[in-house]
Design a protein around this motif. Structure first.
Motif, short mmCIF file in Angstrom:
data_model
loop_
_atom_site.label_atom_id
_atom_site.label_comp_id
_atom_site.label_asym_id
_atom_site.label_seq_id
_atom_site.Cartn_x
_atom_site.Cartn_y
_atom_site.Cartn_z
N PHE A 7 0.83 -1.20 0.00
CA PHE A 7 0.00 0.00 0.00
C PHE A 7 0.87 1.25 0.00
O PHE A 7 1.80 1.37 0.79
N GLY A 8 0.55 2.16 -0.90
CA GLY A 8 1.33 3.39 -1.06
C GLY A 8 0.91 4.47 -0.07
O GLY A 8 -0.04 4.29 0.70
N GLY A 9 1.63 5.59 -0.12
CA GLY A 9 1.45 6.67 0.86
C GLY A 9 0.03 7.19 0.96
O GLY A 9 -0.48 7.38 2.08
N THR A 10 -0.65 7.41 -0.18
CA THR A 10 -2.01 7.95 -0.07
C THR A 10 -2.97 6.88 0.45
O THR A 10 -3.95 7.20 1.12
N SER A 11 -2.67 5.61 0.19
CA SER A 11 -3.54 4.53 0.67
C SER A 11 -3.48 4.39 2.19
O SER A 11 -4.38 3.82 2.80
N VAL A 12 -2.40 4.90 2.80
CA VAL A 12 -2.30 4.84 4.27
C VAL A 12 -2.17 6.26 4.86
O VAL A 12 -1.69 6.45 5.96
N GLY A 13 -2.65 7.25 4.08
CA GLY A 13 -2.40 8.65 4.43
C GLY A 13 -3.30 9.26 5.48
O GLY A 13 -3.09 10.40 5.89
N ALA A 15 -6.67 8.28 8.72
CA ALA A 15 -7.38 7.21 9.44
C ALA A 15 -8.39 6.52 8.51
O ALA A 15 -8.49 5.29 8.48
N GLU A 16 -9.10 7.32 7.71
CA GLU A 16 -10.11 6.74 6.80
C GLU A 16 -9.44 5.83 5.79
O GLU A 16 -9.93 4.73 5.50
N ALA A 17 -8.31 6.28 5.26
CA ALA A 17 -7.60 5.48 4.26
C ALA A 17 -7.13 4.16 4.88
O ALA A 17 -7.26 3.08 4.29
N LEU A 18 -6.63 4.24 6.11
CA LEU A 18 -6.15 3.02 6.78
C LEU A 18 -7.30 2.05 7.05
O LEU A 18 -7.14 0.83 6.93
N GLU A 19 -8.47 2.60 7.37
CA GLU A 19 -9.63 1.72 7.60
C GLU A 19 -10.01 1.00 6.31
O GLU A 19 -10.32 -0.19 6.30
N GLU A 221 0.46 -7.76 -5.13
CA GLU A 221 -0.52 -6.72 -5.45
C GLU A 221 0.02 -5.37 -5.00
O GLU A 221 0.35 -5.21 -3.83
N ILE A 222 0.12 -4.43 -5.93
CA ILE A 222 0.55 -3.08 -5.58
C ILE A 222 -0.71 -2.22 -5.57
O ILE A 222 -1.32 -1.99 -6.61
N TRP A 223 -1.10 -1.79 -4.39
CA TRP A 223 -2.32 -0.97 -4.24
C TRP A 223 -1.92 0.50 -4.19
O TRP A 223 -1.16 0.92 -3.33
N PRO A 276 3.03 -13.34 -10.71
CA PRO A 276 2.22 -12.30 -11.34
C PRO A 276 2.04 -11.09 -10.41
O PRO A 276 2.06 -11.24 -9.19
N LEU A 277 1.90 -9.94 -11.03
CA LEU A 277 1.80 -8.69 -10.27
C LEU A 277 0.53 -7.97 -10.71
O LEU A 277 0.25 -7.86 -11.91
N LYS A 278 -0.23 -7.46 -9.75
CA LYS A 278 -1.41 -6.68 -10.09
C LYS A 278 -1.27 -5.27 -9.55
O LYS A 278 -0.86 -5.11 -8.40
N VAL A 279 -1.59 -4.27 -10.38
CA VAL A 279 -1.63 -2.90 -9.90
C VAL A 279 -3.09 -2.56 -9.68
O VAL A 279 -3.91 -2.70 -10.59
N ARG A 280 -3.44 -2.15 -8.46
CA ARG A 280 -4.86 -1.89 -8.18
C ARG A 280 -5.05 -0.58 -7.42
O ARG A 280 -4.13 -0.09 -6.77
N ASN A 281 -6.27 -0.06 -7.50
CA ASN A 281 -6.59 1.22 -6.90
C ASN A 281 -7.28 1.01 -5.54
O ASN A 281 -8.37 0.44 -5.49
N SER A 282 -6.64 1.47 -4.46
CA SER A 282 -7.22 1.21 -3.14
C SER A 282 -8.49 2.04 -2.91
O SER A 282 -9.24 1.78 -1.98
N PHE A 283 -8.72 3.05 -3.76
CA PHE A 283 -9.95 3.83 -3.63
C PHE A 283 -11.09 3.22 -4.46
O PHE A 283 -12.22 3.64 -4.35
#
Ligand code: ASP
Ligand code: MG
Length: 459
Positions: A7-13, A15-19, A221-223, A276-283
């Motif tokens: 998980f990248g910086g904005t995905s854990v940026g 409290a809401e993102a971390l949830e 998986e790269i979120w 295999p690698l997946k790029v995905r959007n955590s939003f």
């Protein structure tokens, strides 16, 4: 089934993102190992901290501490959960404070690696405790705990994959076997002296690929905060489409030459083991993202994506009969590499060798080149403000006449091609045009090769 999820910086940026991220992790079936970046903005903040005068550091440290505590308070509503977090948080904070006041450590050439590695140590703690709060066994592990071994120059480390695999089997896999989710710090590994070495900006993607390799994972998986790889930058081409599947080679070229989606070194560790690698959007977790693997896709469209690396300069070194003196090219290359400047393309002719580098690196490179023997160099020319257009597709070079068609499109953009690299990679055709022509060139190539192919497919 073991999945490494990053998980990248904005995905854990926040409290809401971390949830949101905790929900994504728990909805994934099978065993999981999580790798995280620092909260967004934190690495930049830490870089600033290294450059700040020591007197102002305490204040900055307080800001850092408050930011993480504030998120923890929002996430961990139960006192027991919050106190368990504090128990791990406090010693990490104390170690960070010691590091900032340690005059001996400040003299170490790897000091900045040590300071900038701090962000991930705290984001991983937050995510781990959020997972526990929602009822899952999780353990926060630093790169030191896991044994992610790094080698190389300051701020530019590489992982030792063999050592890391041996260490991870002992340090990480037993937790997975017992049903824990290890939450691992991205961005850095540890040198043989036990101190941190970072993998370059955005290096958590690479950390995750290194973990996937070390753990022989079934999937990486790269979120992140985008839908996946695109056929062009959507800010330039409104008709750009998401790429569903691509090969390792295509993704590696695109990541290196333009698309800022993955750290360019992410592909190699997973390619080595065909993971295999997946790029995905955590939003948008409902979306499928881009799948990258060793398989070629069945569709036969020629061009996957067109990207550009901008703000580059061509340095041409002219010297009589360079072609007959390959050792001269070696000397020139050695000079340029003394500054560790990335070279995006090289082209040679009878009397010239030309390099493509970033505008910002020109001054330092010219200074180095001036140290060369006058007998080696007749003249040095600089063409500034050019861009490298990178056309990627694993069918691109296998069909006759494709480059002719692509350059036909470039002609329509009235762009003068200044340097070409074809055949050096079997999945890309790269060439240089003036900066002023980049947007038109990309739009025309995209319309001719991607939009046309999609139209045909729909017919
Ligand atoms: N936190 C580090 C950076 O901002 C590493 C990463 O995000 O991948 O560069
Ligand atoms: Mg990133």
């Amino acid at each position: 089934m073991l999945t490494v999820m990053k998980f990248g910086g904005t995905s854990v940026g926040s409290a809401e993102a971390l949830e949101r991220v905790a929900k994504i992790i728990l909805s994934e079936p099978g065993d999981k190992v999580v790798v995280t970046s620092a909260m967004s903005g934190i690495t930049n903040f830490l870089i600033g901290l290294c450059e700040d005068i020591p007197g102002r550091r305490e204040e900055a440290l307080k800001t850092f501490e408050e930011k993480h505590l504030d998120v923890a308070r929002r996430l961990l509503k139960d006192d027991k959960e919050y106190n368990a977090f504090l128990e791990e948080f406090r010693p990490r904070m104390a170690a960070f404070r010691r590091l900032l006041n340690d005059e001996y450590a400040m003299k170490d050439p790897y000091y900045k690696d040590n300071v900038t590695s701090q962000g991930e140590r705290f984001s991983s703690l937050l995510l781990c405790h959020e997972l526990r709060a929602v009822g899952h066994n999780a353990i926060a592990m630093t790169s030191e705990d896991c044994g992610i071994r790094a080698v190389g120059q300051p701020l530019n480390g590489s992982a030792d994959l063999g050592e890391t695999e041996r260490a991870a089997a002992i340090n990480v896999l037993p937790y997975v076997a017992r049903g824990f989710i290890p939450v691992v710090t991205g961005f850095y590994g540890v040198k043989s002296d036990g101190l941190p070495l970072t993998f370059g900006r955005g290096g958590s993607d690479y950390s995750a690929a290194v973990m996937a390799n070390a753990l022989n994972a079934d999937m990486l998986e790269i979120w992140t905060d985008v839908d996946g790889f695109m056929s062009a930058d959507p800010r330039i081409v409104s008709a750009a489409v998401k790429i569903d599947e691509m090969s390792y080679g295509e993704a590696a070229e695109l990541a290196y030459f333009g698309a800022k989606i993955l750290h360019p070194r992410t592909i190699e560790p997973v390619r080595k083991k065909h993971i295999p690698l997946k790029v995905r959007n955590s939003f948008k977790p409902q979306e499928s993202g881009t799948l990258i693997s060793q398989f070629r896709r069945s569709k036969n469209e020629l061009l996957r994506s067109v990207a550009a690396k901008t703000d580059l300069s061509i340095i041409s070194i002219c010297s009589a009969e360079i072609a007959y003196h390959p050792e001269m090219v070696t000397r020139i290359l050695a000079k340029i590499s003394e500054n560790s400047v990335p070279i995006y393309s090289i082209s040679t002719s009878l009397s010239t060798v030309a390099f493509l580098i970033h505008n910002n690196d020109v001054k330092a490179t010219l200074m180095k080149l001036n140290e060369l023997d006058a007998a080696d160099v007749e003249r040095i020319d600089v063409t500034g403000d050019v861009a490298l257009i990178c056309c990627v597709g694993d069918n691109l070079l296998s069909k006759c006449g494709v480059s002719g068609d692509i350059f036909g499109a470039v002609r329509e953009a009235k762009a003068n091609v200044q340097m070409i690299s074809e055949g050096a990679s079997d999945v890309s055709l790269n060439f240089v045009v003036p900066m002023a022509k980049v947007i038109d060139t990309i739009k025309i190539i995209h319309a001719k090769f991607v939009e046309e192919a999609h139209k045909k497919e729909r017919m």
